[in-house]
Design a protein around this motif. Structure first.
Motif, PDB file in Angstrom:
ATOM      1  N   GLY A  59      -7.886 -10.437   9.005  1.00  0.00           N
ATOM      2  CA  GLY A  59      -7.152 -10.329   7.752  1.00  0.00           C
ATOM      3  C   GLY A  59      -7.669  -9.356   6.713  1.00  0.00           C
ATOM      4  N   ALA A  60      -8.636  -8.522   7.020  1.00  0.00           N
ATOM      5  CA  ALA A  60      -9.189  -7.594   6.030  1.00  0.00           C
ATOM      6  C   ALA A  60      -8.510  -6.236   6.181  1.00  0.00           C
ATOM      7  CB  ALA A  60     -10.696  -7.462   6.208  1.00  0.00           C
ATOM      8  N   ARG A  61      -7.483  -5.965   5.373  1.00  0.00           N
ATOM      9  CA  ARG A  61      -6.723  -4.722   5.465  1.00  0.00           C
ATOM     10  C   ARG A  61      -6.599  -4.084   4.083  1.00  0.00           C
ATOM     11  NH1 ARG A  61      -7.539  -6.114   9.800  1.00  0.00           N
ATOM     12  NH2 ARG A  61      -6.200  -6.429  11.574  1.00  0.00           N
ATOM     13  N   THR A  62      -7.235  -2.940   3.892  1.00  0.00           N
ATOM     14  CA  THR A  62      -7.115  -2.273   2.595  1.00  0.00           C
ATOM     15  C   THR A  62      -5.723  -1.705   2.386  1.00  0.00           C
ATOM     16  OG1 THR A  62      -8.023  -0.226   3.518  1.00  0.00           O
ATOM     17  CG2 THR A  62      -9.568  -1.720   2.400  1.00  0.00           C
ATOM     18  N   SER A  63      -5.033  -1.384   3.457  1.00  0.00           N
ATOM     19  CA  SER A  63      -3.683  -0.809   3.332  1.00  0.00           C
ATOM     20  C   SER A  63      -2.702  -1.792   2.707  1.00  0.00           C
ATOM     21  CB  SER A  63      -3.165  -0.358   4.695  1.00  0.00           C
ATOM     22  OG  SER A  63      -3.069  -1.453   5.587  1.00  0.00           O
ATOM     23  N   LYS A  64      -3.016  -3.068   2.724  1.00  0.00           N
ATOM     24  CA  LYS A  64      -2.130  -4.077   2.156  1.00  0.00           C
ATOM     25  C   LYS A  64      -2.602  -4.567   0.782  1.00  0.00           C
ATOM     26  CE  LYS A  64      -0.545  -5.693   6.643  1.00  0.00           C
ATOM     27  NZ  LYS A  64       0.647  -4.940   6.736  1.00  0.00           N
ATOM     28  N   MET A  65      -3.663  -3.946   0.247  1.00  0.00           N
ATOM     29  CA  MET A  65      -4.203  -4.372  -1.043  1.00  0.00           C
ATOM     30  C   MET A  65      -3.352  -3.857  -2.200  1.00  0.00           C
ATOM     31  SD  MET A  65      -8.303  -3.965  -0.860  1.00  0.00           S
ATOM     32  CE  MET A  65      -9.285  -5.095   0.083  1.00  0.00           C
ATOM     33  N   SER A  66      -3.288  -4.666  -3.231  1.00  0.00           N
ATOM     34  CA  SER A  66      -2.655  -4.246  -4.479  1.00  0.00           C
ATOM     35  C   SER A  66      -3.599  -3.298  -5.220  1.00  0.00           C
ATOM     36  CB  SER A  66      -2.382  -5.471  -5.357  1.00  0.00           C
ATOM     37  OG  SER A  66      -3.613  -6.045  -5.772  1.00  0.00           O
ATOM     38  N   VAL A  67      -3.102  -2.672  -6.271  1.00  0.00           N
ATOM     39  CA  VAL A  67      -3.939  -1.804  -7.095  1.00  0.00           C
ATOM     40  C   VAL A  67      -5.114  -2.611  -7.649  1.00  0.00           C
ATOM     41  CG1 VAL A  67      -4.008  -0.441  -9.220  1.00  0.00           C
ATOM     42  CG2 VAL A  67      -2.081  -0.201  -7.640  1.00  0.00           C
ATOM     43  N   LYS A  68      -4.847  -3.827  -8.101  1.00  0.00           N
ATOM     44  CA  LYS A  68      -5.907  -4.675  -8.655  1.00  0.00           C
ATOM     45  C   LYS A  68      -6.959  -5.011  -7.598  1.00  0.00           C
ATOM     46  CE  LYS A  68      -6.869  -9.004 -10.910  1.00  0.00           C
ATOM     47  NZ  LYS A  68      -6.594 -10.397 -10.948  1.00  0.00           N
ATOM     48  N   ALA A  69      -6.509  -5.365  -6.407  1.00  0.00           N
ATOM     49  CA  ALA A  69      -7.448  -5.714  -5.337  1.00  0.00           C
ATOM     50  C   ALA A  69      -8.278  -4.500  -4.923  1.00  0.00           C
ATOM     51  CB  ALA A  69      -6.701  -6.286  -4.135  1.00  0.00           C
ATOM     52  N   MET A  70      -7.649  -3.325  -4.873  1.00  0.00           N
ATOM     53  CA  MET A  70      -8.391  -2.115  -4.523  1.00  0.00           C
ATOM     54  C   MET A  70      -9.421  -1.801  -5.600  1.00  0.00           C
ATOM     55  SD  MET A  70      -8.985   0.241  -2.304  1.00  0.00           S
ATOM     56  CE  MET A  70      -7.631   0.566  -1.193  1.00  0.00           C
ATOM     57  N   SER A  71      -9.076  -2.011  -6.874  1.00  0.00           N
ATOM     58  CA  SER A  71     -10.043  -1.819  -7.964  1.00  0.00           C
ATOM     59  C   SER A  71     -11.229  -2.761  -7.802  1.00  0.00           C
ATOM     60  CB  SER A  71      -9.381  -2.067  -9.322  1.00  0.00           C
ATOM     61  OG  SER A  71      -8.435  -1.084  -9.598  1.00  0.00           O
ATOM     62  N   GLU A  72     -10.953  -4.000  -7.434  1.00  0.00           N
ATOM     63  CA  GLU A  72     -12.029  -4.966  -7.206  1.00  0.00           C
ATOM     64  C   GLU A  72     -12.919  -4.513  -6.055  1.00  0.00           C
ATOM     65  OE1 GLU A  72      -9.953  -8.630  -6.586  1.00  0.00           O
ATOM     66  OE2 GLU A  72      -9.542  -8.898  -8.720  1.00  0.00           O
ATOM     67  N   LEU A  73     -12.326  -3.966  -5.001  1.00  0.00           N
ATOM     68  CA  LEU A  73     -13.109  -3.487  -3.868  1.00  0.00           C
ATOM     69  C   LEU A  73     -14.000  -2.317  -4.276  1.00  0.00           C
ATOM     70  CD1 LEU A  73     -13.949  -3.468  -0.913  1.00  0.00           C
ATOM     71  CD2 LEU A  73     -11.908  -2.080  -0.429  1.00  0.00           C
ATOM     72  N   VAL A  74     -13.439  -1.373  -5.038  1.00  0.00           N
ATOM     73  CA  VAL A  74     -14.231  -0.224  -5.497  1.00  0.00           C
ATOM     74  C   VAL A  74     -15.405  -0.697  -6.352  1.00  0.00           C
ATOM     75  CG1 VAL A  74     -14.172   1.812  -6.998  1.00  0.00           C
ATOM     76  CG2 VAL A  74     -12.402   1.491  -5.263  1.00  0.00           C
TER      77      VAL A  74
END
Length: 90
Positions: A59-74
């Protein structure tokens, strides 16, 4: 797209500077491997046993992340790098 580009720049820096244990051996790993590790760490993903041993992160897919989730990842990548002495620079 900017977040994605930044994420890959950070992961590339980690792959060049930091070793990580893989199968019990400290080694440099690819930016793709770092993406898997850090995405799973942020998302607290589930792990399944692989068909021929090892493990698979589910279930770990960056392509399906929202802008907020991608910001959290960064931000998570920045924090992880700082904890391990990686200086990302400009």
């Amino acid at each position: 797209l900017e977040q994605n580009d930044l994420m890959w720049r950070l992961l590339t820096k980690l792959s060049k500077e930091l070793a990580w244990p893989v199968n019990g051996v400290m080694q440099k790993i690819s930016k793709d491997d770092w993406k898997d590790i850090l995405t799973a760490g942020l998302k607290k993903s589930r792990v399944a046993q692989g068909v021929d041993g090892g493990f698979v992160v589910l279930g770990a897919r960056t392509s399906k992340m929202s802008v907020k989730a991608m910001s959290e990842l960064v931000e998570f990548i920045y924090a992880f790098g700082a904890e391990h002495g990686v200086e990302f620079g400009p």
